[in-house]
Design a protein around this motif. Structure first.
Motif, PDB file in Angstrom:
ATOM      1  N   TYR A 187     130.721  -4.446 -54.331  1.00  0.00           N
ATOM      2  CA  TYR A 187     131.375  -4.128 -53.068  1.00  0.00           C
ATOM      3  C   TYR A 187     130.319  -4.238 -51.980  1.00  0.00           C
ATOM      4  CZ  TYR A 187     134.718  -1.871 -49.910  1.00  0.00           C
ATOM      5  OH  TYR A 187     135.607  -1.613 -48.904  1.00  0.00           O
ATOM      6  N   LEU A 188     130.669  -4.830 -50.854  1.00  0.00           N
ATOM      7  CA  LEU A 188     129.730  -4.971 -49.746  1.00  0.00           C
ATOM      8  C   LEU A 188     130.353  -4.486 -48.442  1.00  0.00           C
ATOM      9  CD1 LEU A 188     128.142  -8.505 -50.368  1.00  0.00           C
ATOM     10  CD2 LEU A 188     127.105  -6.274 -50.805  1.00  0.00           C
ATOM     11  N   ALA A 198     123.955  -2.587 -54.292  1.00  0.00           N
ATOM     12  CA  ALA A 198     124.217  -3.971 -54.698  1.00  0.00           C
ATOM     13  C   ALA A 198     122.948  -4.708 -55.088  1.00  0.00           C
ATOM     14  CB  ALA A 198     124.921  -4.711 -53.558  1.00  0.00           C
ATOM     15  N   CYS A 199     121.813  -4.245 -54.575  1.00  0.00           N
ATOM     16  CA  CYS A 199     120.530  -4.887 -54.867  1.00  0.00           C
ATOM     17  C   CYS A 199     119.846  -4.333 -56.121  1.00  0.00           C
ATOM     18  CB  CYS A 199     119.578  -4.715 -53.687  1.00  0.00           C
ATOM     19  SG  CYS A 199     120.093  -5.544 -52.169  1.00  0.00           S
ATOM     20  N   LEU A 238     126.208  10.850 -55.103  1.00  0.00           N
ATOM     21  CA  LEU A 238     126.209   9.660 -55.952  1.00  0.00           C
ATOM     22  C   LEU A 238     127.540   9.589 -56.686  1.00  0.00           C
ATOM     23  CD1 LEU A 238     124.635   7.242 -57.152  1.00  0.00           C
ATOM     24  CD2 LEU A 238     123.803   8.800 -58.925  1.00  0.00           C
ATOM     25  N   MET A 239     128.335   8.590 -56.349  1.00  0.00           N
ATOM     26  CA  MET A 239     129.661   8.490 -56.961  1.00  0.00           C
ATOM     27  C   MET A 239     130.289   7.138 -56.651  1.00  0.00           C
ATOM     28  SD  MET A 239     131.864  10.834 -54.250  1.00  0.00           S
ATOM     29  CE  MET A 239     133.445  10.419 -54.977  1.00  0.00           C
ATOM     30  N   PHE A 240     131.329   6.816 -57.376  1.00  0.00           N
ATOM     31  CA  PHE A 240     132.213   5.708 -57.024  1.00  0.00           C
ATOM     32  C   PHE A 240     133.413   6.278 -56.277  1.00  0.00           C
ATOM     33  CE2 PHE A 240     130.779   2.662 -60.530  1.00  0.00           C
ATOM     34  CZ  PHE A 240     130.389   1.674 -59.647  1.00  0.00           C
ATOM     35  N   ASN A 249     130.408   1.969 -54.435  1.00  0.00           N
ATOM     36  CA  ASN A 249     129.384   2.927 -54.839  1.00  0.00           C
ATOM     37  C   ASN A 249     128.808   3.667 -53.635  1.00  0.00           C
ATOM     38  OD1 ASN A 249     127.845   4.166 -56.873  1.00  0.00           O
ATOM     39  ND2 ASN A 249     126.088   2.888 -56.405  1.00  0.00           N
ATOM     40  N   ILE A 250     128.777   4.978 -53.735  1.00  0.00           N
ATOM     41  CA  ILE A 250     128.134   5.816 -52.727  1.00  0.00           C
ATOM     42  C   ILE A 250     126.773   6.234 -53.255  1.00  0.00           C
ATOM     43  CG2 ILE A 250     128.240   8.008 -51.496  1.00  0.00           C
ATOM     44  CD1 ILE A 250     131.283   7.728 -51.527  1.00  0.00           C
TER      45      ILE A 250
END
Length: 363
Positions: A187-188, A198-199, A238-240, A249-250
Motif C-alpha cells: 500500500y502506498l 514499503a521499503c 503498529l498495526m494493519f 500498514n501503520i
C-alpha cells in the motif's frame, strides 16, 4: 550450565526450514523502479525524499526477495492483484519451508499430528493449513490450525500452541509454519510510516518440526520456558488497517522503543524464573523489525552488535520477513554452530505484543 527449577517443557526442535521467492531485488533496484512507476507522480515531494533516504542510506537492509517476476509488478496495487499474489505464493512458500524442516527432522509426513500456520499478509478460507496438508501429503486426520492477525510477533504464539499440543498428549509431532507475502500487502500513500514500511518488508516462510522427544544424534534443542506480554493501549503504534479493500500498514516512530522495552521485560521475567542473567545467554535469536529496532535492543539489553549478528545478517539479505523472520535467524544460528547453552528467542509486533522463550541447546 546452571540448572533451573522449571519443569521440563517436553518440546524439542527437530528441524528448521525456510523458503523465499527466487527473485532478489536490491534496495537500489527498488528505488529505481519506484521512480519509474506511476506512483512516483502520485506522491508528493516529501514522500520522494523519504523513499530516497531509506533506500539510499544504510537502513540495515541490502536486498529483499519478492514474489513478483518483475520489480515493476510491485506497483500493481489493487485488491484483486494482491489477493491473487497471496494465493499464488503463500501456499507454495509455506509448503516449501515445511518440506525443508521435515527433511531435517528424520520424520515422515505420516508422523505429523498437527500443523499450525500463521500469517498476517493475506486471508484465505479455507485457510493456508489445508494447502500445506495437501502439498505435503499429510494424513487426513491431522489437526490443522490457522492463526491470523498477530503480525511480526506470530512465530512465538505459534510455537507456544505447538508446545501445548505436545504437552497435552494430543500428538507426538507438530509442524509450525509462518508465511508472509508482504508484496501482497502493499500500500502506498504520503504517510511516512506507510512508505518506510514499503521499503522494509520482504516475502518468505519459515517452519519448524516440534516433538515430545529429541532426535537421536545431533544437537538437542529443548524449549524450557516462555512468556508473553500484550499492551492493547499501544495498538495504534503498529498495526494493519483496512483501506480501499487492502491492508495498510501503520508504522510509527515509537516502535523501536516499545520493542526494546517490552522485549526486556519479557526476557527478565523468564530469566528470573530460571535463576539466570543476560550474560548466561550464549545465542540471541531476535526478530529484527529494522536497523533502529536492533540498535534499541542493543541499548536496552546492554549488548553489542555482534550479539544480534544472526538477526542483522538475515535483515540485511532478506529484509523484515514479519512472522517468518525468527526461523531465518534460528537457521542462521544453527548453520554457524552457535555455542551450546542457553539460547533466547523473541518476537514482537502488532498488538503491541512481545513474546520470548528460553531454549537449552546441547553441543
Amino acid at each position: 550450565m546452571r540448572s533451573t527449577s522449571i519443569t521440563p517443557a517436553s518440546m524439542f526442535f527437530r528441524g528448521i526450514g525456510t523458503a523465499t521467492p527466487s527473485t532478489r531485488y536490491t534496495k537500489a533496484e527498488c528505488l529505481e523502479a519506484f521512480e519509474r512507476s506511476d506512483w512516483y507522480a502520485r506522491l508528493d515531494g516529501r514522500s520522494h525524499w523519504v523513499a530516497r533516504t531509506v533506500l539510499q542510506h544504510d537502513n540495515g537492509i541490502e536486498a529483499r526477495r519478492l514474489a513478483v517476476d518483475s520489480i515493476s509488478d510491485v506497483f500493481r496495487i489493487d485488491p484483486n492483484t494482491l489477493i491473487q499474489r497471496f494465493l499464488a505464493h503463500a501456499p507454495a512458500l509455506a509448503a516449501k519451508a515445511a518440506g525443508h524442516a521435515l527433511a531435517k527432522s528424520s520424520l515422515a509426513e505420516r508422523d505429523i499430528g498437527a500443523v499450525i500456520v500463521s500469517t498476517c499478509t493475506g486471508y484465505l478460507c479455507p485457510g493456508l493449513s489445508g494447502y500445506v496438508v495437501e502439498r505435503l501429503g499429510l494424513r487426513a486426520d491431522v489437526q490443522a490450525y490457522d492463526l491470523v492477525g498477530q503480525g511480526c510477533a506470530a512465530a512465538l504464539p505459534n510455537l507456544q500452541l505447538a508446545r501445548a499440543l505436545l504437552v497435552s498428549g494430543e500428538c507426538e509431532h507438530v509442524l509450525s509454519v509462518c508465511v508472509e507475502v508482504s508484496s501482497a500487502a502493499m500500500y502506498l500513500d504520503n504517510d511516512p510510516g506507510v512508505l518506510i514500511s514499503a521499503c522494509l518488508f520482504g516475502d518468505g516462510a519459515g517452519a519448524a518440526i516440534l516433538s515430545r522427544d529429541p532426535a537421536a544424534g545431533g544437537r538437542i534443542i529443548e524449549w524450557i520456558d516462555s512468556t508473553s506480554l500484550i499492551d492493547p493501549s499501544k495498538r495504534q503504534a503498529l498495526m494493519f488497517e483496512q483501506r480501499d479493500g487492502m491492508l495498510r500498514n501503520i508504522l510509527t516512530r515509537a516502535v523501536p522503543g516499545l520493542a526494546a522495552t517490552y522485549a526486556r521485560r519479557v526476557l527478565d521475567s523468564v530469566l528470573d524464573r530460571a535463576g539466570l542473567h543476560v550474560a548466561d545467554i550464549s545465542a540471541w535469536i531476535m526478530h529484527a523489525g529494522g536497523r533502529d529496532v536492533l540498535l534499541a535492543l542493543e541499548r536496552e539489553f546492554g549488548l553489542e552488535a555482534r550479539d544480534f549478528r544472526y538477526s542483522a545478517a538475515m535483515l540485511r539479505e532478506y529484509g523484515n520477513l514479519s512472522s517468518a523472520f525468527i526461523y531465518f535467524a534460528f537457521e542462521a544460528a544453527l548453520a554457524d554452530e552457535a555455542p551450546p547453552g542457553w539460547w533466547w528467542i523473541s518476537s514482537f509486533g502488532a498488538g503491541f505484543s512481545c513474546h520470548g522463550a528460553l531454549l537449552q541447546v546441547s553441543k
